[in-house]
Scaffold this motif. Sequence first.
Motif, PDB file in Angstrom:
ATOM      1  N   ASP A 113     -10.907  -9.234  -6.315  1.00 35.75           N
ATOM      2  CA  ASP A 113     -11.346  -8.051  -6.827  1.00 35.75           C
ATOM      3  C   ASP A 113     -11.144  -7.567  -8.291  1.00 35.75           C
ATOM      4  O   ASP A 113     -12.026  -7.086  -8.944  1.00 35.75           O
ATOM      5  CB  ASP A 113     -11.070  -6.802  -5.941  1.00 35.75           C
ATOM      6  CG  ASP A 113     -11.955  -6.853  -4.453  1.00 35.75           C
ATOM      7  OD1 ASP A 113     -12.800  -7.927  -4.290  1.00 35.75           O
ATOM      8  OD2 ASP A 113     -11.351  -6.213  -3.476  1.00 35.75           O
ATOM      9  N   ILE A 114      -9.750  -7.573  -8.534  1.00 38.32           N
ATOM     10  CA  ILE A 114      -9.487  -7.161  -9.838  1.00 38.32           C
ATOM     11  C   ILE A 114      -9.916  -7.945 -11.068  1.00 38.32           C
ATOM     12  O   ILE A 114     -10.658  -7.641 -11.881  1.00 38.32           O
ATOM     13  CB  ILE A 114      -7.792  -7.204  -9.866  1.00 38.32           C
ATOM     14  CG1 ILE A 114      -7.287  -5.854  -9.071  1.00 38.32           C
ATOM     15  CG2 ILE A 114      -7.421  -6.878 -11.446  1.00 38.32           C
ATOM     16  CD1 ILE A 114      -5.877  -5.886  -8.989  1.00 38.32           C
ATOM     17  N   ASP A 199     -13.263   1.549 -10.990  1.00 33.14           N
ATOM     18  CA  ASP A 199     -13.070   0.773  -9.813  1.00 33.14           C
ATOM     19  C   ASP A 199     -11.780  -0.175  -9.862  1.00 33.14           C
ATOM     20  O   ASP A 199     -10.904  -0.326  -9.001  1.00 33.14           O
ATOM     21  CB  ASP A 199     -14.307   0.081  -9.623  1.00 33.14           C
ATOM     22  CG  ASP A 199     -15.507   0.806  -9.173  1.00 33.14           C
ATOM     23  OD1 ASP A 199     -14.967   1.837  -8.634  1.00 33.14           O
ATOM     24  OD2 ASP A 199     -16.776   0.288  -9.303  1.00 33.14           O
ATOM     25  N   LEU A 200     -11.535  -0.670 -11.295  1.00 34.11           N
ATOM     26  CA  LEU A 200     -10.661  -1.520 -11.505  1.00 34.11           C
ATOM     27  C   LEU A 200      -9.331  -0.763 -11.300  1.00 34.11           C
ATOM     28  O   LEU A 200      -8.180  -1.303 -10.842  1.00 34.11           O
ATOM     29  CB  LEU A 200     -10.744  -2.107 -12.860  1.00 34.11           C
ATOM     30  CG  LEU A 200      -9.521  -2.963 -13.593  1.00 34.11           C
ATOM     31  CD1 LEU A 200      -9.409  -4.143 -12.556  1.00 34.11           C
ATOM     32  CD2 LEU A 200      -9.935  -3.354 -15.006  1.00 34.11           C
ATOM     33  N   VAL A 201      -9.067   0.613 -11.849  1.00 34.83           N
ATOM     34  CA  VAL A 201      -8.066   1.226 -11.709  1.00 34.83           C
ATOM     35  C   VAL A 201      -7.693   1.547 -10.253  1.00 34.83           C
ATOM     36  O   VAL A 201      -6.389   1.335  -9.635  1.00 34.83           O
ATOM     37  CB  VAL A 201      -8.042   2.888 -12.281  1.00 34.83           C
ATOM     38  CG1 VAL A 201      -6.986   3.574 -12.161  1.00 34.83           C
ATOM     39  CG2 VAL A 201      -8.231   2.575 -14.072  1.00 34.83           C
ATOM     40  N   GLN A 202      -8.560   1.782  -9.600  1.00 36.57           N
ATOM     41  CA  GLN A 202      -8.277   1.857  -7.779  1.00 36.57           C
ATOM     42  C   GLN A 202      -7.837   0.567  -7.396  1.00 36.57           C
ATOM     43  O   GLN A 202      -7.049   0.763  -6.465  1.00 36.57           O
ATOM     44  CB  GLN A 202      -9.631   2.433  -7.367  1.00 36.57           C
ATOM     45  CG  GLN A 202      -9.925   3.789  -7.675  1.00 36.57           C
ATOM     46  CD  GLN A 202     -11.432   4.070  -6.943  1.00 36.57           C
ATOM     47  OE1 GLN A 202     -12.207   3.413  -6.404  1.00 36.57           O
ATOM     48  NE2 GLN A 202     -11.890   5.562  -6.963  1.00 36.57           N
ATOM     49  N   LYS A 203      -8.479  -0.241  -7.903  1.00 39.21           N
ATOM     50  CA  LYS A 203      -8.028  -1.787  -7.236  1.00 39.21           C
ATOM     51  C   LYS A 203      -6.508  -1.887  -7.668  1.00 39.21           C
ATOM     52  O   LYS A 203      -5.934  -2.317  -6.708  1.00 39.21           O
ATOM     53  CB  LYS A 203      -9.013  -2.951  -7.784  1.00 39.21           C
ATOM     54  CG  LYS A 203     -10.391  -2.703  -7.062  1.00 39.21           C
ATOM     55  CD  LYS A 203     -10.124  -2.995  -5.549  1.00 39.21           C
ATOM     56  CE  LYS A 203     -11.675  -2.818  -5.019  1.00 39.21           C
ATOM     57  NZ  LYS A 203     -11.404  -2.905  -3.250  1.00 39.21           N
ATOM     58  N   ASN A 204      -6.126  -1.657  -8.832  1.00 37.09           N
ATOM     59  CA  ASN A 204      -4.770  -1.958  -9.463  1.00 37.09           C
ATOM     60  C   ASN A 204      -3.874  -1.060  -8.496  1.00 37.09           C
ATOM     61  O   ASN A 204      -2.922  -1.563  -8.440  1.00 37.09           O
ATOM     62  CB  ASN A 204      -4.843  -1.606 -10.945  1.00 37.09           C
ATOM     63  CG  ASN A 204      -5.232  -2.601 -11.661  1.00 37.09           C
ATOM     64  OD1 ASN A 204      -4.848  -3.951 -11.297  1.00 37.09           O
ATOM     65  ND2 ASN A 204      -5.865  -2.507 -12.754  1.00 37.09           N
ATOM     66  N   ALA A 206      -4.210   0.053  -5.427  1.00 36.31           N
ATOM     67  CA  ALA A 206      -4.096  -0.481  -4.289  1.00 36.31           C
ATOM     68  C   ALA A 206      -3.321  -1.763  -4.297  1.00 36.31           C
ATOM     69  O   ALA A 206      -2.463  -1.822  -3.185  1.00 36.31           O
ATOM     70  CB  ALA A 206      -5.441  -0.909  -3.615  1.00 36.31           C
ATOM     71  N   TYR A 207      -3.472  -2.507  -5.367  1.00 33.51           N
ATOM     72  CA  TYR A 207      -2.739  -3.526  -5.428  1.00 33.51           C
ATOM     73  C   TYR A 207      -1.254  -3.448  -5.414  1.00 33.51           C
ATOM     74  O   TYR A 207      -0.119  -3.908  -4.759  1.00 33.51           O
ATOM     75  CB  TYR A 207      -3.081  -4.396  -6.846  1.00 33.51           C
ATOM     76  CG  TYR A 207      -2.291  -5.852  -6.740  1.00 33.51           C
ATOM     77  CD1 TYR A 207      -2.551  -6.888  -6.154  1.00 33.51           C
ATOM     78  CD2 TYR A 207      -1.177  -5.940  -7.765  1.00 33.51           C
ATOM     79  CE1 TYR A 207      -1.933  -8.040  -6.203  1.00 33.51           C
ATOM     80  CE2 TYR A 207      -0.477  -6.996  -8.201  1.00 33.51           C
ATOM     81  CZ  TYR A 207      -1.038  -8.160  -7.189  1.00 33.51           C
ATOM     82  OH  TYR A 207      -0.319  -9.325  -7.405  1.00 33.51           O
ATOM     83  N   LEU A 208      -0.731  -2.421  -6.342  1.00 30.65           N
ATOM     84  CA  LEU A 208       0.503  -1.973  -6.328  1.00 30.65           C
ATOM     85  C   LEU A 208       1.139  -1.471  -5.194  1.00 30.65           C
ATOM     86  O   LEU A 208       2.266  -1.557  -4.783  1.00 30.65           O
ATOM     87  CB  LEU A 208       0.738  -0.801  -7.338  1.00 30.65           C
ATOM     88  CG  LEU A 208       0.587  -1.101  -8.982  1.00 30.65           C
ATOM     89  CD1 LEU A 208       0.436  -0.177  -9.896  1.00 30.65           C
ATOM     90  CD2 LEU A 208       1.670  -2.304  -9.369  1.00 30.65           C
TER      91      LEU A 208
END
Length: 403
Positions: A113-114, A199-204, A206-208
């Motif tokens: 996703d990222i 959306d990228l910030v949210q995915k990052n 969630a990844y962390l």
Amino acid sequence: MDGSTKRTVIKIILITLVIWGILSITAFSPKTEIPTIPAERVDVLQASYQSYPNMVTVYGKVKALGPRRIDTEIASSIVSRPIQNGSVVEQHQLLALLDTTDLKIKQVSLEQDIEKFQHQIQRLNSEIEHLDVVIEHDQELLKTAEDDLERYQNIDQKFRSKTGLNQRTDTVNQRSKALQNSKKQRQTLVHQVDQAKSDLVQKNMAYLDNNIDISKAEIRSPMDGVISDLDKQVGDFLPKGSSLCAIIDPKNTYIEAYIPTIYYGQLNDQVTAKIQNEQHSSLQLVHVDPQVDEGQAHLNTQFHYEGEPVLYPIGQVVSIGLEFQLESPSIALPESAIYEEAFDYVYLVIDGALQKVNIQILGRLYQHHMTEYLVTSPEIKEGDLVVTSRLPRPKTGLKVSYE
């Protein structure tokens, strides 16, 4: 002169001579000297401003050091458990390893996703750059059409036609609409870029968070101790927050103390704490209530011994001295130097006489086997002499002497 008159005159003369004699003796007698009062002997301390810690006294209760529960922070199954009940473990030693298959699958999905959002942002930025070129070209075409229309309108009327004027006007309108459409497309792309970045910030994030959960799959001992209450086997599923086991601290006791909430922001593992006994046993702060409720007066804290624990009976109340660093320099004075009325005050020795000075007490300090007060005052300068004797009737102007 008869005999009676003569005797009277003689008496008057004798009385007069006696009075004159007394007056003469009195006139020449030495003056009486008023004895001088010796100056009061006092002890003084030279004012020295330093960065002292403020000592706060609190009271704690000796408690048995019970088992410390080890809870899971993620929901997963046990894949490894290299300990048994009764195992002696050290701090940071692995207690159990949980399954991370689902978390790693989620990690791969989040990575995809990222990457997708990164490519989307890159593509949209490329389209914006292309549109910027189109907009610049549309602006040039519109300017050319407007110039052509203006020139046509300025030529002699006999050389102009309505058709030619309409054609040039239509060209200007078409160029203007094309420019507006390009600008709207650019605004839409910019909005899409902003949304993709969000959306990228949210995915990052969630990844962390997922990576943190993966790290929590390794359950390690927070302390040295002995394992107890272990009844989970390899393959058992543990919900988030469930207990894996307990660890008994080899140190048998700890001190539970209640500290005023005003010191919440200063409480950390660097705080110096000592039991106020003959040995001044050192303590280490190991736990503070993580939450402070509104209106709460005290914090529940735990202290462990830094050295060998003192063998106090369970339940005994002990006095604990905490040291918090003061923000402002202060002067350390013994209690005998401080007087109280409406305000706290001390006496300075200036030109051999006392001068009363109001002070502010910032805290207390235990040193030299006594409690001293930490004070400050704009009227006390570095090196001034502060009276440390307890005088029964001090007053400004009283003459004093000192060593």
